[in-house]
Design an enzyme around this catalytic site. Structure first.
Site, PDB file in Angstrom:
ATOM      1  CE  LYS A   1      -4.030  -1.562   1.829  1.00 57.57           C
ATOM      2  NZ  LYS A   1      -6.046  -1.400   3.041  1.00 57.57           N
TER       3      LYS A   1
ATOM      4  CE  LYS B   1     -11.527  -0.634  -1.272  1.00 54.85           C
ATOM      5  NZ  LYS B   1     -11.771  -1.557  -0.410  1.00 54.85           N
TER       6      LYS B   1
ATOM      7  CE  LYS C   1      -8.784 -10.058  -2.993  1.00 57.25           C
ATOM      8  NZ  LYS C   1      -8.609  -9.346  -1.609  1.00 57.25           N
TER       9      LYS C   1
END
Ligand code: TRP
Length: 354
Positions: free
Chosen positions: A115, A220, A217
């Protein structure tokens, strides 16, 4: 007592729209677990600040996760549903855990590395300390079982390391309080105040992949909305997305072996199996030899059957934000009472004057 009282805790971040992967991977498990367990489900709004500080629609996001919990069937009266910021004890215990956890442990967290990206100096301190807050979320209730996705396993191991170090470092202070429990960690007897949390990872949850690329995957953050089915999608959107989902030209195999090397076919069969509560083998026993032109309409019908009622209920709930807020306030109050009990015990163990 030789065991901690079983308690399920899990958290979902109020960022981005919930999609089918979140539903099958998390929320549906939460619903199943509430039958036989005491459960606490938390919308982790403090966590949402770690990657991005300012959120245009924070309140809506919090309400929408709550609406999804309720629409999917979580009972907020029998269990506890609340948003994290209503219980300041999470942040308070996280501070103590910041002083328990070692910098070397945090440096191993792969999610932080992912991240934070290349410019780690610009990541927030909160993103770095995130796993310590996550440990506090769970342990402020002394919860024992945590349903999460595979990607959170490392964070749960860290929660165990934090619990273990706290138990060991404060052992001489825990014993006289009578608040600890003799447990075994492996073969080692430990006098523990905090339990060793167990991840609940398996179960019916498949890895739900993108409808546009079976090797990625469902996410969103994928720029293409066609790559995912959102819980807020209506019947038309669901059917359009499945019709347009990527496939290959072959018929479905009759055995799961035949799905190898066919990620898109594997994903759609996996989604069908999860929605129908069947195994992939069962699905292939029914659809083996059929073309996608036959399988896709069946998948659309099933997906709409399962998701449309949830979708309708979410929409209904979102029209009454005051009701959702009241649910969260009630859950927050009950969570706070439990968390404050733990914090008082922790204060006593540490030796803070109160
Ligand atoms: N880190 C989790 C995620 O991103 C969310 C989370 C925060 C959580 N606190 C938790 C999950 C405690 C389980 C238990 O998915």
């Amino acid at each position: 007592m030789t065991e901690f009282k079983p308690l399920v805790f899990s958290g979902v971040q109020p960022t981005g729209n919930l999609h089918l992967g979140n539903y099958l991977g998390a929320i549906r498990k939460f619903v199943a677990l509430q039958e036989n367990n005491d459960c606490i489900y938390c919308v982790v709004d403090l966590h949402a600040l770690t990657a991005q500080l300012v959120h245009e629609d924070m309140a809506t996001q919090i309400r929408s996760i709550t609406a999804a919990f309720l629409a999917a069937g979580i009972d907020p009266k029998k269990h506890i549903v609340f948003n994290q910021s209503q219980v300041p004890q999470h942040a308070e215990l996280a501070w103590i855990f910041n002083c328990v956890a070692r910098i070397g442990w945090m440096n191993r967290m792969t999610q932080f590395k992912d991240k934070a990206g290349k410019d780690r100096e610009q990541a927030s301190l909160g993103l770095y300390a995130y796993p310590s807050l996550m440990a506090a979320d769970i342990l402020v209730y002394r919860a024992t079982h945590v349903p999460v996705g595979e990607d959170q396993k490392q964070h749960l191991e860290l929660a165990r390391d934090i619990a273990m170090k706290f138990n060991m470092d404060f052992a001489d202070k825990i014993r006289p309080t009578g608040l600890g429990i003799d447990i075994k960690v492996g073969d080692e007897p430990v006098h523990a105040y905090f339990p060793m949390v167990e991840p609940l990872i398996d179960g019916p949850a498949p890895r739900v992949m993108s409808l546009k690329d079976g090797t990625k995957k469902m996410s969103k953050s994928d720029p293409s909305d066609l790559s995912r089915i959102n819980l807020m999608d209506d019947q038309d959107a669901i059917s359009k997305k499945i019709r347009k989902a990527k496939t290959d030209p072959d018929a479905l195999p009759s055995e799961t072996e035949g799905l190898k090397g066919r990620p898109e076919a594997d994903n759609l069969v996996g989604i069908f199996a999860a929605l129908a509560d069947k195994s992939k083998a069962d699905v292939l026993a029914e659809f083996g030899g059929q073309q996608f032109s036959v399988f896709k309409p069946a998948l659309i019908e099933l997906a709409v059957d399962v998701l449309a009622p949830i979708n309708a209920e979410m929409r209904r709930l979102m029209e009454d934000p005051a009701h959702i807020d009241a649910v969260l306030r009630d859950g927050g109050e009950r969570a706070r009472a439990r968390a404050e009990k733990t914090m008082n015990e922790v204060r006593d163990i540490i030796g803070f004057v109160r």
